[in-house]
Design an enzyme around this catalytic site. Sequence first.
Site, PDB file in Angstrom:
ATOM      1  N   GLY A 190       0.837  -1.192   0.000  1.00  0.00           N
ATOM      2  CA  GLY A 190       0.000   0.000   0.000  1.00  0.00           C
ATOM      3  C   GLY A 190       0.867   1.234   0.000  1.00  0.00           C
ATOM      4  O   GLY A 190       1.998   1.227  -0.471  1.00  0.00           O
ATOM      5  N   CYS A 191       0.360   2.289   0.553  1.00  0.00           N
ATOM      6  CA  CYS A 191       1.065   3.563   0.591  1.00  0.00           C
ATOM      7  C   CYS A 191       2.363   3.441   1.381  1.00  0.00           C
ATOM      8  O   CYS A 191       2.368   2.924   2.494  1.00  0.00           O
ATOM      9  CB  CYS A 191       0.154   4.615   1.237  1.00  0.00           C
ATOM     10  SG  CYS A 191       0.949   6.205   1.449  1.00  0.00           S
ATOM     11  N   PHE A 192       3.440   3.942   0.815  1.00  0.00           N
ATOM     12  CA  PHE A 192       4.726   3.822   1.510  1.00  0.00           C
ATOM     13  C   PHE A 192       4.792   4.641   2.782  1.00  0.00           C
ATOM     14  O   PHE A 192       5.582   4.356   3.667  1.00  0.00           O
ATOM     15  CB  PHE A 192       5.924   4.088   0.605  1.00  0.00           C
ATOM     16  CG  PHE A 192       5.904   5.304  -0.283  1.00  0.00           C
ATOM     17  CD1 PHE A 192       5.294   6.499   0.059  1.00  0.00           C
ATOM     18  CD2 PHE A 192       6.550   5.238  -1.512  1.00  0.00           C
ATOM     19  CE1 PHE A 192       5.321   7.596  -0.791  1.00  0.00           C
ATOM     20  CE2 PHE A 192       6.591   6.331  -2.370  1.00  0.00           C
ATOM     21  CZ  PHE A 192       5.972   7.520  -2.002  1.00  0.00           C
ATOM     22  N   TRP A 193       3.944   5.658   2.930  1.00  0.00           N
ATOM     23  CA  TRP A 193       3.944   6.434   4.171  1.00  0.00           C
ATOM     24  C   TRP A 193       3.583   5.560   5.371  1.00  0.00           C
ATOM     25  O   TRP A 193       4.127   5.728   6.460  1.00  0.00           O
ATOM     26  CB  TRP A 193       2.961   7.593   4.098  1.00  0.00           C
ATOM     27  CG  TRP A 193       3.223   8.588   3.007  1.00  0.00           C
ATOM     28  CD1 TRP A 193       4.420   8.844   2.375  1.00  0.00           C
ATOM     29  CD2 TRP A 193       2.276   9.473   2.422  1.00  0.00           C
ATOM     30  NE1 TRP A 193       4.258   9.822   1.437  1.00  0.00           N
ATOM     31  CE2 TRP A 193       2.954  10.240   1.435  1.00  0.00           C
ATOM     32  CE3 TRP A 193       0.933   9.698   2.631  1.00  0.00           C
ATOM     33  CZ2 TRP A 193       2.317  11.213   0.674  1.00  0.00           C
ATOM     34  CZ3 TRP A 193       0.283  10.666   1.870  1.00  0.00           C
ATOM     35  CH2 TRP A 193       0.983  11.413   0.906  1.00  0.00           C
TER      36      TRP A 193
ATOM     37  N   TYR B 208      -5.100  12.289   5.627  1.00  0.00           N
ATOM     38  CA  TYR B 208      -4.708  10.933   5.249  1.00  0.00           C
ATOM     39  C   TYR B 208      -3.947  10.261   6.394  1.00  0.00           C
ATOM     40  O   TYR B 208      -4.195   9.096   6.717  1.00  0.00           O
ATOM     41  CB  TYR B 208      -3.843  10.953   3.982  1.00  0.00           C
ATOM     42  CG  TYR B 208      -3.534   9.565   3.463  1.00  0.00           C
ATOM     43  CD1 TYR B 208      -4.399   8.926   2.572  1.00  0.00           C
ATOM     44  CD2 TYR B 208      -2.390   8.881   3.862  1.00  0.00           C
ATOM     45  CE1 TYR B 208      -4.134   7.652   2.103  1.00  0.00           C
ATOM     46  CE2 TYR B 208      -2.115   7.610   3.399  1.00  0.00           C
ATOM     47  CZ  TYR B 208      -2.989   6.994   2.510  1.00  0.00           C
ATOM     48  OH  TYR B 208      -2.719   5.728   2.053  1.00  0.00           O
TER      49      TYR B 208
END
Length: 184
Positions: A13-16, A158
């Site tokens: 998913g999102c790397f954050w 987010y």
Amino acid sequence: MSATQETATLGGGCFWCLEAVFKDLRGVTSVMSGYAGGEAANPSYKAVCTGRTGHAEVVQVKFDPAELDYADLLRVFFAIHDPTTKDRQGNDVGTQYRSIILTHSDAQAATARKVMQEIADAKIWPARLVTQIEPLTAFYEAEPEHHDYFARNPYSGYCQAVVAPKVVKFRKQFAEKLKRAAAE
């Protein structure tokens, strides 16, 4: 800390989200957000977001194997994202959000297959795991604005809705593996 370090490259998913979790894991010495698993050379965030580069958002995790075993790193990885949803994590949809382990050696590939089978056999997830396991061919570092994103933007919408809950889940489930737990 031992003199040797290993590197793991993981997409979930999102790397954050992944970066925020792995930075807290004891034995991890650095985490870098980036792109891998595709064909385009030197992709940008904007290009990867189109889903046409073939790259996934990934993190490259450097860790001390004397403190953190690769298999344990993967167990954390499988706990902090949903490895049963093809090309998505929550509302993030597209091949760039796929679950993928990009291996740096044959030994890592064998360990990844073993841990993935262990997770599947334990029926931790209600559906079949769709995580891809393939050799890393190239890693491209993300733009500076993506580095330490959660630490720099903890109150963004987010981060509050997506990243923070994953961090909380990780800290609760793996409390004994937190960097600050080792210091106490």
